[in-house]
Design a protein around this motif. Sequence first.
Motif, PDB file in Angstrom:
ATOM      1  N   ALA A  86       0.872  -1.254   0.024  1.00  0.00           N
ATOM      2  CA  ALA A  86      -0.085  -0.024   0.029  1.00  0.00           C
ATOM      3  C   ALA A  86       0.828   1.209   0.096  1.00  0.00           C
ATOM      4  N   ALA A  90       0.230   4.043  -2.968  1.00  0.00           N
ATOM      5  CA  ALA A  90       0.047   5.447  -2.550  1.00  0.00           C
ATOM      6  C   ALA A  90       0.995   6.359  -3.244  1.00  0.00           C
ATOM      7  N   VAL A  93      -0.392   6.628  -6.805  1.00  0.00           N
ATOM      8  CA  VAL A  93      -1.702   7.229  -6.795  1.00  0.00           C
ATOM      9  C   VAL A  93      -1.537   8.683  -6.777  1.00  0.00           C
ATOM     10  N   GLN A  94      -0.354   9.319  -6.055  1.00  0.00           N
ATOM     11  CA  GLN A  94      -0.319  10.890  -5.954  1.00  0.00           C
ATOM     12  C   GLN A  94      -0.182  11.226  -7.516  1.00  0.00           C
ATOM     13  N   ALA A 100      -5.143  12.935 -13.596  1.00  0.00           N
ATOM     14  CA  ALA A 100      -6.557  13.197 -13.512  1.00  0.00           C
ATOM     15  C   ALA A 100      -6.867  14.876 -13.610  1.00  0.00           C
ATOM     16  N   ARG A 131       1.618  26.253 -13.801  1.00  0.00           N
ATOM     17  CA  ARG A 131       1.799  25.834 -12.227  1.00  0.00           C
ATOM     18  C   ARG A 131       2.460  24.536 -12.307  1.00  0.00           C
ATOM     19  N   LEU A 135       6.692  22.367 -11.336  1.00  0.00           N
ATOM     20  CA  LEU A 135       6.611  21.254  -9.987  1.00  0.00           C
ATOM     21  C   LEU A 135       7.001  19.819 -10.468  1.00  0.00           C
TER      22      LEU A 135
ATOM     23  N   PRO B  48       6.152  20.380  -1.895  1.00  0.00           N
ATOM     24  CA  PRO B  48       6.452  21.473  -2.722  1.00  0.00           C
ATOM     25  C   PRO B  48       5.204  22.055  -3.468  1.00  0.00           C
ATOM     26  N   TRP B  49       4.266  21.488  -3.404  1.00  0.00           N
ATOM     27  CA  TRP B  49       3.002  21.848  -4.286  1.00  0.00           C
ATOM     28  C   TRP B  49       2.209  22.962  -3.086  1.00  0.00           C
ATOM     29  N   GLU B  51       0.116  22.581  -0.628  1.00  0.00           N
ATOM     30  CA  GLU B  51      -1.132  22.181  -0.461  1.00  0.00           C
ATOM     31  C   GLU B  51      -1.159  21.466   0.660  1.00  0.00           C
ATOM     32  N   ARG B  60       7.719   8.145   5.457  1.00  0.00           N
ATOM     33  CA  ARG B  60       7.023   8.584   4.046  1.00  0.00           C
ATOM     34  C   ARG B  60       6.237   9.669   4.540  1.00  0.00           C
ATOM     35  N   LEU B  62       3.287  12.017   2.069  1.00  0.00           N
ATOM     36  CA  LEU B  62       2.535  11.854   1.012  1.00  0.00           C
ATOM     37  C   LEU B  62       1.783  13.130   1.030  1.00  0.00           C
ATOM     38  N   ARG B  63       1.410  13.650  -0.185  1.00  0.00           N
ATOM     39  CA  ARG B  63       0.553  14.682  -0.519  1.00  0.00           C
ATOM     40  C   ARG B  63      -0.489  13.996  -1.295  1.00  0.00           C
ATOM     41  N   ASP B  64      -1.562  14.681  -1.685  1.00  0.00           N
ATOM     42  CA  ASP B  64      -2.734  14.279  -2.284  1.00  0.00           C
ATOM     43  C   ASP B  64      -3.786  13.400  -1.319  1.00  0.00           C
ATOM     44  N   GLN B  66      -6.360  11.631  -2.156  1.00  0.00           N
ATOM     45  CA  GLN B  66      -6.636  10.306  -2.406  1.00  0.00           C
ATOM     46  C   GLN B  66      -5.254   9.146  -2.002  1.00  0.00           C
ATOM     47  N   ALA B  67      -4.284   9.701  -2.500  1.00  0.00           N
ATOM     48  CA  ALA B  67      -3.057   8.831  -2.165  1.00  0.00           C
ATOM     49  C   ALA B  67      -3.051   8.638  -0.704  1.00  0.00           C
ATOM     50  N   HIS B  71      -2.715   4.950   1.319  1.00  0.00           N
ATOM     51  CA  HIS B  71      -1.808   4.421   2.230  1.00  0.00           C
ATOM     52  C   HIS B  71      -2.457   4.108   3.378  1.00  0.00           C
ATOM     53  N   ALA B 100     -10.444  13.715  -7.586  1.00  0.00           N
ATOM     54  CA  ALA B 100      -9.297  14.669  -7.907  1.00  0.00           C
ATOM     55  C   ALA B 100      -9.827  15.565  -8.819  1.00  0.00           C
ATOM     56  N   ASN B 101     -10.640  15.201 -10.025  1.00  0.00           N
ATOM     57  CA  ASN B 101     -10.844  16.174 -10.989  1.00  0.00           C
ATOM     58  C   ASN B 101     -12.598  16.579 -11.208  1.00  0.00           C
ATOM     59  N   GLN B 104     -13.271  18.180  -7.485  1.00  0.00           N
ATOM     60  CA  GLN B 104     -12.536  19.366  -7.087  1.00  0.00           C
ATOM     61  C   GLN B 104     -12.750  20.289  -7.965  1.00  0.00           C
TER      62      GLN B 104
END
Lengths: 197, 197
Positions: A86, A90, A93-94, A100, A131, A135, B48-49, B51, B60, B62-64, B66-67, B71, B100-101, B104
């Motif tokens: 997992a 993950a 999936v980021q 998406a 943007r 990145l 770095p995004w 967010e 570990r 993780l951003r996002d 969904q990800a 996890h 995500a799309n 969002q």
Amino acid sequence: MKLYDLELSGNCYKVRLFAALAGIDLEIVPVDFLGGAHKRPPLTDLNPWGELPILVDGERVLRDSQAILVHLAGSYGGAAWWPAEAPLQAEIVQWLSTAANEIQNGPASARLVDRFGYTLDKADTLARAARILPLLDAHLADHDWLAIGRPTIADCAMYPYVALAPEGGIDLAPYRHIARWIERVRALPGYRAMPGT
Amino acid sequence: MKLYDLELSGNCYKVRLFAALAGIDLEIVPVDFLGGAHKRPPLTDLNPWGELPILVDGERVLRDSQAILVHLAGSYGGAAWWPAEAPLQAEIVQWLSTAANEIQNGPASARLVDRFGYTLDKADTLARAARILPLLDAHLADHDWLAIGRPTIADCAMYPYVALAPEGGIDLAPYRHIARWIERVRALPGYRAMPGT
């Protein structure tokens, strides 16, 4: 397995690219996109969203190119492309989320305007591209591949619309790490191009 | 495990909601969002995004959202929420992409305009919401849960910004199947609300 396909769609190409890299046989079913076949039955019975690609694998029907990559990689492609752990999933999936959202609404949508005449807000697509591409470039400065240190479906999901960005009027020249990653993807055994990449 | 968090963010709430449902302990680290702490070090060293949310689990990061759900569910939540079988994961990933799309950039962005004064194209956010919500409602007409016949991280990823849609001026009254799904989510053992839902 049937892939309902449009040759010029980067979302469809994600699937064709991965299948080529992983040696998975797909029956390609070309869809009359200009004629709107994806917007009416029988295709809307498979995908009510009226979008391509659609994958039909026996009883299973999948929309969304990212989901199709997960199915193909996890069921037929092996752990190299979509590992069982997992935390590694993950990390991948980021980038599926990025494909998406930020890529779809940035470079992919800029291309829809320039190449296919979609009435979208071009300035907005360019702002989103401006943007996300720096990145992505910064990430690739110290990563050969997007996730977990090797080629995965993250690269297959991100590559098409990044490589096609010039068709939306986006110059990739400032992004030298992206350029090198594009070359690495193209050098993968089994790589298959699409028009424009 | 640390979750860098903003209470009013639906993306952060996705993670808090799932952790509550699955009984996973998180150390919540509130971020000074109005002060821009997410846009500068040390938080941009983690993401770095610029967010939120950000999850830190040992080494570990993780951003996002969904990800992060993948996890947490795959590592600590159990197969009920994120099964090991790729075809089932793929069915869930369809909805992670939608979160995500379409969600969002639809209802979540409409709320950013109305509630937080973001300078986005409100009409575009409403048009996107007006496309995705009927598709979601139609799906829920014959599905109690978004994927694989039971509550999963697909529901956790989709629920927050759908339930918060009225904060973006979107009336959910026409969508009676969505309304019933919202009630089912709220009735899950361990459910935790956020302001506005």
